[in-house]
Design an enzyme around this catalytic site. Structure first.
Site, PDB file in Angstrom:
ATOM      1  N   ASP A 197       0.215   3.891   3.436  1.00  0.00           N
ATOM      2  CA  ASP A 197       0.804   5.226   3.521  1.00  0.00           C
ATOM      3  C   ASP A 197       0.452   5.942   2.212  1.00  0.00           C
ATOM      4  O   ASP A 197      -0.136   5.371   1.290  1.00  0.00           O
ATOM      5  CB  ASP A 197       2.317   5.173   3.770  1.00  0.00           C
ATOM      6  CG  ASP A 197       2.830   6.480   4.400  1.00  0.00           C
ATOM      7  OD1 ASP A 197       2.135   7.521   4.293  1.00  0.00           O
ATOM      8  OD2 ASP A 197       3.914   6.483   4.976  1.00  0.00           O
TER       9      ASP A 197
HETATM   10  C1  NOJ Z   1       3.539  10.032   4.562  1.00  0.00           C
HETATM   11  C2  NOJ Z   1       4.147   9.668   5.876  1.00  0.00           C
HETATM   12  O1  NOJ Z   1       5.049   8.601   5.706  1.00  0.00           O
HETATM   13  C3  NOJ Z   1       3.142   9.300   6.939  1.00  0.00           C
HETATM   14  O2  NOJ Z   1       3.794   9.144   8.151  1.00  0.00           O
HETATM   15  C4  NOJ Z   1       2.050  10.328   7.012  1.00  0.00           C
HETATM   16  O3  NOJ Z   1       1.148  10.003   8.029  1.00  0.00           O
HETATM   17  C5  NOJ Z   1       1.369  10.393   5.666  1.00  0.00           C
HETATM   18  N1  NOJ Z   1       2.317  10.801   4.660  1.00  0.00           N
HETATM   19  C6  NOJ Z   1       0.200  11.364   5.654  1.00  0.00           C
HETATM   20  O4  NOJ Z   1       0.656  12.666   5.701  1.00  0.00           O
END
Ligand code: NOJ
Length: 740
Positions: A267
């Site tokens: 993430d």
């Molecule tokens: C953080 C989030 O937790 C995730 O779900 C998302 O896909 C990513 N950022 C990218 O934006």
């Protein structure tokens, strides 16, 4: 076997198959280029063009302009040494330009068909702009409505979540990943994120392995088996090991046990955050832990670029490990057809929000709305019986807020609001007056109350459109109270005092505690955040052009203190029943203390929810009768049929979501009091009846036992069929071994 071609400069290579193409590329890449493939850059990264040219970038996140994407792909394929195209990723969560209901709302449709179609349209629109990878579906089983990300989830139940996740995956990835309008999907967040303590985002999770396997893993396993291209790690710490550095999770479970062939992305900055967690002492250690655990691509940060070279040189990480990771990334690029054409599918598509996309968005919103209350047939409203309508509330005419969280590429100007749609629908037949009542959904100023009260007093019916603004749910937007925010309850009170009947429409990203206001309103339509077409969808439901058929994908608590509250709870040794409800005020002062007769409940509220999982009313009524099984005993390895008669006993043609639940009465680990095992959306004309049959195989009764083995145990099972998880229409059957 189809030949795979690969053009590098003027040299055109032809490969016998995709494995050969992958191996060839691996043999040509330098170590730096391999690490480049493992790195995802944000679109605003400094020197992005140069980094792509140098072969240091495998993927770009957040670029949506087709011309810019085409230019990035041109640089990657024509100016980098090996000409490897880019994965272009974006959070396309519930639509791209056409915004559909938030995923939790889509889940309330209980319609795999609707969900697949919404995802398909999102794939078409986003691939037109050059995207080829979405970070969806989010399939964290979510049982805490305080958690802001519950809005992105498919609810509390592993079975519902798995079924709908597969539908969403099919919509995104299509029949063939290489279709120009297919995009790669991503199962997130692996794993346990939905259990963040106290519903506070990013918080710790402690989940026993048995619970992980029986509750949190099933949707992930289901989409892994259904061919999802990628997985994303969770931000959270799972049993002391953050998911992004969790080798047991990523290697032992995902890679080894499930044999998952796709790749895993971190993430956002979650590799660096291994340091913040107190799990890695520095960036070098963070890169090691993530890479060793099995994170193939790093999102947003550059720990891999900075530290993998030395980790490989010092043999802490083997080059074979890196080659396997890079192969998985390249393989997706090949599968998705990027080597044939990396460019935007239709960058000149001027009509993203075409009439078909908007019609689907309206239908999805219609099917997502859940009718929670409808006293004295307040709904549907009759155009002929009503002369004047008061529309009240801060969400009645706000095209932005109705889109909900994660609507990056939606445009509020394309939204049709409830006020606009109601006015357009009733034309001159009903006088419509609007009063906002409160400036925003959170506002505590009652300055607008007088106008709202006057408007309601003059009207036959007040339609109040309340709830949560989009920003009150989503990532890092959690609440400790989940009531209607600001002074909304006081506004309802004020309108209630006028005596005008109230229809409450709620737009929100989570369940809302409604116990105190429920007696003051005549009807409640829970619309979640319905998206671009909120207005027309809600209008058609309010006026009976269509009939509500959504069902709750999670439990609505009476009060926040009941959380976590979900239908699939364990029985406990001292289960409560409604007869054991204790009114805290009825207990005598200095009452004698005893340990007898006590049950698992709170003193100051019922043990039961306000609205159970699976609940949802219709303008018609459905009668369930005659539940039966085609045989009482079934051999392990066989199926049985469980059936009931469903009859539309109301006056309206309508759809009903018929649900099948089971309970394994005695097992080597305790099992939930009810488990959803099947559901069907059934359309019946008024007066019509139908036999609804579910086939259930003994494999579908399996659970992970104390040895963490997936097994079905013999014994007696109860089975229920009904329109909600609180159905009492029950039968039973027995699973036996063939020799018994
Ligand atoms: C953080 C989030 O937790 C995730 O779900 C998302 O896909 C990513 N950022 C990218 O934006």
């Amino acid at each position: 076997m189809p030949a795979n071609t690969y053009q590098q400069g003027r040299i055109k290579q032809v490969f016998s198959d995709k494995n050969a193409q992958t191996s060839y590329l691996i043999s040509q890449l330098t170590l730096a280029e391999k690490i480049g493939q493992m790195s995802q850059f944000n679109n605003d990264a400094e020197n992005l063009h140069n980094a792509i040219k140098q072969g240091n970038v495998g993927s770009v996140i957040n670029e949506v302009d087709p011309d810019t994407i085409n230019e990035l792909q041109r640089i990657a394929t024509q100016e980098s040494r090996l000409g490897i195209p880019l994965l272009i990723g974006r959070d396309v969560i519930h639509g791209f330009n056409t915004i559909f209901p938030i995923p939790l709302g889509q889940a309330a449709s209980w319609s795999p068909d609707v969900i697949e179609l919404c995802a398909k349209i999102a794939a078409v629109e986003s691939s037109n702009s050059g995207l080829n990878w979405t970070f969806a579906p989010m399939i964290d089983v979510s049982r805490d409505p305080r958690w802001g990300r519950i809005a992105e989830s498919l609810g509390e139940d592993p079975f519902l979540c798995s079924t709908l996740a597969i539908a969403m995956l099919k919509g995104f990835q299509g029949d063939k990943l290489s279709d120009p309008h297919s995009i790669a999907a991503c199962a997130k967040h692996f794993a346990g994120y939905g259990a963040s303590e106290s519903g506070r985002d990013y918080n710790t999770t402690n989940i026993p392995e048995n619970e992980l396997r029986n509750v949190h893993f099933p949707p992930f396993k289901a989409v892994a088996e259904a061919g999802i291209s990628t997985f994303m790690t969770s931000f959270s710490d799972l049993n002391g090991v953050p998911a992004t550095g969790n080798k047991w999770l990523l290697n032992d479970i995902l890679r080894t046990e499930w044999q998952y062939p796709g790749f895993v992305v971190s993430d956002w900055a979650s590799i660096t955050q291994l340091i913040t967690h107190g799990f890695a002492k520095d960036e070098n250690a963070a890169a090691y832990e993530a890479c060793n655990a099995g994170v193939d691509m790093e999102m947003a940060t550059d720990n891999y670029a900075q530290h993998l070279p030395s980790l490989i040189n010092s043999e802490k990480i083997s080059i074979e490990h890196i080659d396997a990771m890079v192969s998985r990334i390249l393989r997706l690029k090949i599968d998705i057809g990027l080597f044939d054409n990396p460019y935007a599918a239709n960058s000149t598509s001027s009509k993203q929000l075409n009439s078909f996309h908007l019609a689907v968005a309206k239908q999805a919103a219609i099917k997502s709305c859940v009718l929670l209350k409808n006293d004295k047939h307040t709904l549907p409203l009759s155009k002929t019986a009503i002369d004047s309508l008061a529309i009240i509330g801060p969400l009645a005419d706000d095209g932005y807020e109705q889109l909900g969280t994660w609507a990056f590429d939606g445009n509020a100007e394309h939204s049709i609001t409830c006020l606009e749609a109601i006015k357009a629908y009733v034309k001159d037949s009903i006088k419509v007056k609007f009063a906002i009542g409160m400036e925003t959904s959170r506002s505590n100023h009652q300055d607008g109350f007088d106008e709202a009260v006057n408007t309601a007093s003059d009207a036959d019916v007040a339609v109040m459109i309340l709830g949560e603004e989009a920003i009150l749910s989503g990532e890092a937007h959690c609440r400790s109270n989940i009531n209607l925010p600001g002074c909304q309850e006081a506004l309802i009170d004020a309108i209630y005092q006028t005596g005008t009947p109230i229809v409450l429409v709620i737009m929100a990203g989570r369940p809302i505690t409604l116990a105190t206001i429920l007696p003051k309103v005549d009807a409640v339509l829970f619309a979640w955040h319905p998206g671009t077409m909120a207005g027309p969808a809600i209008t058609e439901l309010l006026f009976g052009e269509d009939c509500p058929s959504g069902k709750l994908p999670l439990t609505f608590p009476r009060t926040v203190g009941q959380i976590p509250l979900y239908y699939g709870q364990k029985n406990t040794g001292r289960p409560a029943s409604e007869s054991t409800f204790i009114d805290i005020n009825s207990i005598n002062v200095r009452a004698p203390q005893t340990s007898l007769g006590m049950t698992s409940t709170h003193l100051d509220t019922h043990y039961s929810p306000l609205f159970p999982f699976g609940y949802g009313l219709s303008y018609s009524q459905f009668e369930y009768k005659n539940i039966n099984v085609d045989k009482y005993s079934i051999n392990m390895g066989e199926s049985l049929k469980i059936a009931a008669t469903l009859r539309n006993i109301g006056k309206v043609d309508a759809e009903e979501v018929v649900q099948l639940y089971i309970r394994d009465l005695v097992a080597s680990v305790t099992r939930p009091v009810k488990e959803l095992k099947g559901f069907q959306r059934v359309y019946l004309k008024a007066g019509q009846s139908k036999s609804i049959v579910f086939d259930l195989h003994t494999d579908e009764l399996a659970f992970y036992n104390r040895q963490m083995t997936l097994t079905t145990e013999t014994g007696i099972f109860h089975a229920w069929i009904g329109g909600s998880s609180d159905t009492e229409l029950k039968t039973e059957f027995e699973v036996i071994l063939p020799s018994e």
